[in-house]
Enzyme design. Sequence first.
Site, mmCIF file in Angstrom:
data_model
loop_
_atom_site.group_PDB
_atom_site.id
_atom_site.type_symbol
_atom_site.label_atom_id
_atom_site.label_comp_id
_atom_site.label_asym_id
_atom_site.label_seq_id
_atom_site.Cartn_x
_atom_site.Cartn_y
_atom_site.Cartn_z
ATOM 1 N N HIS A 100 -8.719 2.094 18.780
ATOM 2 C CA HIS A 100 -8.061 1.283 19.660
ATOM 3 C C HIS A 100 -9.081 1.148 20.628
ATOM 4 O O HIS A 100 -9.972 1.917 21.001
ATOM 5 C CB HIS A 100 -6.959 1.780 20.263
ATOM 6 C CG HIS A 100 -5.555 2.288 19.507
ATOM 7 N ND1 HIS A 100 -5.845 3.623 19.014
ATOM 8 C CD2 HIS A 100 -4.541 1.853 19.383
ATOM 9 C CE1 HIS A 100 -4.717 3.716 18.160
ATOM 10 N NE2 HIS A 100 -3.961 2.548 18.435
ATOM 11 N N ASP A 103 -9.275 4.037 22.982
ATOM 12 C CA ASP A 103 -9.787 4.890 22.695
ATOM 13 C C ASP A 103 -11.276 5.262 22.854
ATOM 14 O O ASP A 103 -11.759 6.375 23.317
ATOM 15 C CB ASP A 103 -9.618 5.328 21.043
ATOM 16 C CG ASP A 103 -8.621 5.291 20.436
ATOM 17 O OD1 ASP A 103 -7.718 5.349 21.161
ATOM 18 O OD2 ASP A 103 -8.315 4.550 19.457
HETATM 19 C C1 XUL Z 1 1.489 5.097 16.066
HETATM 20 C C2 XUL Z 1 0.676 4.591 15.031
HETATM 21 C C3 XUL Z 1 -0.471 3.882 15.685
HETATM 22 C C4 XUL Z 1 -1.162 2.898 14.857
HETATM 23 C C5 XUL Z 1 -2.250 2.191 15.784
HETATM 24 O O1 XUL Z 1 2.698 5.789 15.696
HETATM 25 O O2 XUL Z 1 0.603 4.764 14.193
HETATM 26 O O3 XUL Z 1 -1.492 4.947 16.096
HETATM 27 O O4 XUL Z 1 -1.677 3.335 13.750
HETATM 28 O O5 XUL Z 1 -1.810 1.703 16.876
#
Ligand code: XUL
Length: 437
Positions: A100, A103
Amino acid sequence: MSAFPEVSKIKYEGPDSDNPLAFRWYNPDEVVAGKTMKEHLRFTVTYWHTFRGTGSDPFGGGTMQRPWDDGSESVENACNRARAAFEFFEKLDAPFYAFHDRDVAPEGSTLKETNANLDAVAKVLGEEQQRTGVKLLWGTANMFSNPRFMHGAATTCNVEVFAYAAAQVKKALEVTKELGGENYVFWGGREGYQCLYNTDMKRELDHLARFFHMAVDYAKEIGFTGQFLIEPKPKEPTKHQYDSDAAACLNFLRAYDLTDHFKLNIETNHATLAGHEMMHELEYAGMQDALGSIDANTGDLLLGWDTDQFATNYYLTTQTMLVLLKYGLAPGGVNFDAKVRRESFEPIDLFYAHIGSMDAFARGLKAAANIIEEGALSKRVDQRYSSWDGELGKKIESGKTSFSELETLMLEKGDASPNTSGRQELLENIFNRYLDK
Ligand code: XUL
Ligand code: CO
């Protein structure tokens, strides 16, 4: 300075090895069903759990020991963390990572500052990708942690928060493109509701569709050709997430004319929270040409939430690989959206966790390839439906008959011919035989 001085590159040693820092099944160059394991599995390390996970839970704070991380929200710390992450990917022999935006780089006090922070860290990520050959499977935008997104991002009641989310995804798409990301993921963070008394569901879903159409347009505008993926999840953090399962996502995409642009990123723990098996969600997406990628993890049947554990169960990995072999995975990957338990706080635990799950998927791949090659299940599925292969079945399947004609036939016959056994227990025994081999 090395972040993992006690670990050298993890190698394949075969099933008899008792070295906990070696692969027993994952042999990247071994050819299975016409492709190398590396090509089939496309293993991906998630940045958020592996390099940002603190081990906190609702009852206590972080536990993780990460000597390379000074705990500050500085860009310098983020760059050092990125270098430690690439040492990990390289030593683990993981070909991909995923992140992300938030992150990898800290938020600033304005969007402008935040974007500049992201650019600075993306520069290091790009250099490290060059140095190691590790690639970006996907990027995504975190639009759920910051309090501004308390009501959602694309489905918020606050129009300026929608605009902020649009700006954030625009930037995340640019960075993902710059780093050669092969996909871009939308997990619906807080896109859902807690209470219908205060919610205009139709308006929120219209906004979500508008948001996705703008993302498609912008990807075209900048020449981003990666695959867009939506990740279904039924609840958590909201009580009802709009992208609740594969069927709900596909219904939404079809209703808003988006099916040509999106596939699904199916996550095991999300499937089980929705009351489905992983295999069900994969098959449901696959049969509609919408299986894009997987978030590989597992839940705990005795705990009711998204525990995001590393999958080590051969039944689960074999079932998963059966469907992935059937429909194909690239440009998706097996992304470990999984975290070590908060009690497993030492850096070395990150290696044990990934090695174990990589081995479990490699073992599953081999078993699944054998099951498919020998037609162990498909032969019996074909047999089970063989009554449909005659004249009557063809007529019905091609739409060349009617209720009246079928009634005439049954009035003449008096009753349908007897059924045959489903043989579920036999098939379960046969499945076991492929795990014995
Ligand atoms: C949340 C989840 C996230 C997504 C990416 O449950 O799975 O980590 O994979 O935003
Ligand atoms: Co996920």
